[in-house]
Scaffold this motif. Sequence first.
Motif, PDB file in Angstrom:
ATOM      1  N   GLY A   1       0.817  -1.214   0.000  1.00 52.46           N
ATOM      2  CA  GLY A   1       0.000   0.000   0.000  1.00 52.46           C
ATOM      3  C   GLY A   1       0.846   1.258   0.000  1.00 52.46           C
ATOM      4  N   PHE A   2       1.882   1.264   0.839  1.00 52.40           N
ATOM      5  CA  PHE A   2       2.782   2.423   0.849  1.00 52.40           C
ATOM      6  C   PHE A   2       3.505   2.572  -0.485  1.00 52.40           C
ATOM      7  N   TRP A   3       3.934   1.443  -1.044  1.00 50.27           N
ATOM      8  CA  TRP A   3       4.632   1.494  -2.325  1.00 50.27           C
ATOM      9  C   TRP A   3       3.714   2.027  -3.427  1.00 50.27           C
ATOM     10  N   LEU A   4       2.459   1.527  -3.459  1.00 52.96           N
ATOM     11  CA  LEU A   4       1.524   1.998  -4.487  1.00 52.96           C
ATOM     12  C   LEU A   4       1.210   3.477  -4.335  1.00 52.96           C
ATOM     13  N   MET A   5       1.054   3.940  -3.092  1.00 48.00           N
ATOM     14  CA  MET A   5       0.705   5.347  -2.882  1.00 48.00           C
ATOM     15  C   MET A   5       1.845   6.290  -3.251  1.00 48.00           C
ATOM     16  N   GLN A   6       3.063   5.789  -3.351  1.00 43.28           N
ATOM     17  CA  GLN A   6       4.167   6.623  -3.819  1.00 43.28           C
ATOM     18  C   GLN A   6       3.970   7.016  -5.279  1.00 43.28           C
ATOM     19  N   HIS A   7       3.206   6.229  -6.000  1.00 40.10           N
ATOM     20  CA  HIS A   7       3.014   6.463  -7.428  1.00 40.10           C
ATOM     21  C   HIS A   7       1.683   7.153  -7.745  1.00 40.10           C
ATOM     22  N   VAL A   8       0.944   7.547  -6.723  1.00 41.27           N
ATOM     23  CA  VAL A   8      -0.340   8.225  -6.920  1.00 41.27           C
ATOM     24  C   VAL A   8      -0.155   9.697  -6.582  1.00 41.27           C
ATOM     25  N   PRO A   9      -0.441  10.588  -7.524  1.00 37.75           N
ATOM     26  CA  PRO A   9      -0.328  12.013  -7.205  1.00 37.75           C
ATOM     27  C   PRO A   9      -1.391  12.407  -6.176  1.00 37.75           C
ATOM     28  N   LEU A  10      -0.983  13.181  -5.189  1.00 33.91           N
ATOM     29  CA  LEU A  10      -1.877  13.547  -4.091  1.00 33.91           C
ATOM     30  C   LEU A  10      -2.660  14.802  -4.458  1.00 33.91           C
ATOM     31  N   THR A  11      -3.683  14.617  -5.280  1.00 29.56           N
ATOM     32  CA  THR A  11      -4.547  15.718  -5.686  1.00 29.56           C
ATOM     33  C   THR A  11      -5.554  15.991  -4.574  1.00 29.56           C
ATOM     34  N   PRO A  12      -6.247  17.113  -4.623  1.00 25.92           N
ATOM     35  CA  PRO A  12      -7.259  17.381  -3.598  1.00 25.92           C
ATOM     36  C   PRO A  12      -8.337  16.287  -3.536  1.00 25.92           C
ATOM     37  N   ARG A  13      -8.694  15.739  -4.690  1.00 24.18           N
ATOM     38  CA  ARG A  13      -9.705  14.680  -4.712  1.00 24.18           C
ATOM     39  C   ARG A  13      -9.197  13.424  -3.996  1.00 24.18           C
ATOM     40  N   VAL A  14      -7.960  13.027  -4.248  1.00 22.82           N
ATOM     41  CA  VAL A  14      -7.379  11.854  -3.584  1.00 22.82           C
ATOM     42  C   VAL A  14      -7.255  12.122  -2.085  1.00 22.82           C
ATOM     43  N   ARG A  15      -6.857  13.315  -1.714  1.00 25.21           N
ATOM     44  CA  ARG A  15      -6.739  13.674  -0.296  1.00 25.21           C
ATOM     45  C   ARG A  15      -8.094  13.549   0.417  1.00 25.21           C
ATOM     46  N   ARG A  16      -9.173  14.044  -0.212  1.00 27.53           N
ATOM     47  CA  ARG A  16     -10.511  13.925   0.389  1.00 27.53           C
ATOM     48  C   ARG A  16     -10.921  12.463   0.537  1.00 27.53           C
ATOM     49  N   MET A  17     -10.581  11.643  -0.464  1.00 25.03           N
ATOM     50  CA  MET A  17     -10.912  10.225  -0.408  1.00 25.03           C
ATOM     51  C   MET A  17     -10.174   9.547   0.751  1.00 25.03           C
ATOM     52  N   LEU A  18      -8.913   9.866   0.913  1.00 29.59           N
ATOM     53  CA  LEU A  18      -8.131   9.268   1.999  1.00 29.59           C
ATOM     54  C   LEU A  18      -8.625   9.732   3.369  1.00 29.59           C
ATOM     55  N   GLU A  19      -9.085  10.973   3.455  1.00 32.34           N
ATOM     56  CA  GLU A  19      -9.621  11.472   4.724  1.00 32.34           C
ATOM     57  C   GLU A  19     -10.939  10.806   5.072  1.00 32.34           C
ATOM     58  N   ALA A  20     -11.728  10.407   4.066  1.00 31.80           N
ATOM     59  CA  ALA A  20     -13.019   9.765   4.311  1.00 31.80           C
ATOM     60  C   ALA A  20     -12.896   8.269   4.555  1.00 31.80           C
ATOM     61  N   LEU A  21     -11.761   7.697   4.269  1.00 36.31           N
ATOM     62  CA  LEU A  21     -11.583   6.244   4.346  1.00 36.31           C
ATOM     63  C   LEU A  21     -11.828   5.662   5.745  1.00 36.31           C
ATOM     64  N   PRO A  22     -11.323   6.239   6.834  1.00 38.97           N
ATOM     65  CA  PRO A  22     -11.583   5.630   8.147  1.00 38.97           C
ATOM     66  C   PRO A  22     -13.070   5.534   8.481  1.00 38.97           C
ATOM     67  N   GLY A  23     -13.830   6.552   8.146  1.00 37.67           N
ATOM     68  CA  GLY A  23     -15.273   6.498   8.387  1.00 37.67           C
ATOM     69  C   GLY A  23     -15.945   5.418   7.562  1.00 37.67           C
TER      70      GLY A  23
END
Length: 103
Positions: free
Chosen positions: A27-49
């Motif tokens: 997971g950490f390796w894959l996320m190194q290759h994903v650009p952290l756009t505002p949309r991706v950031r919002r998705m990651l913030e909503a993931l725990p819920g």
Amino acid sequence: MTMFEGSGVLTAIVAMAIATYAMRAGGFWLMQHVPLTPRVRRMLEALPGSVVVATVLPIAMREGPVAALAIAAACAVMLLRRNDLLAVVTGMAVAAAARAAGM
């Protein structure tokens, strides 16, 4: 004969440890290759819920109104007090009281 004499238990523990590490590291390796756009950031913030809802909703559906009432009480306490332990104790107390009342 002890619980760990067979190699099957130890093999299972090692296999689960390797699989757990591979999933986390992957997971950490894959996320190194994903650009952290505002949309991706919002998705990651909503993931725990989302994970909490995916865990709790099947329990509430299977156990019925008692579980739904206990979960609602725990959620209310969490929103008001922001105390995990108090929310869990409240949910358990509400479920026990509802079961004792015949629900």
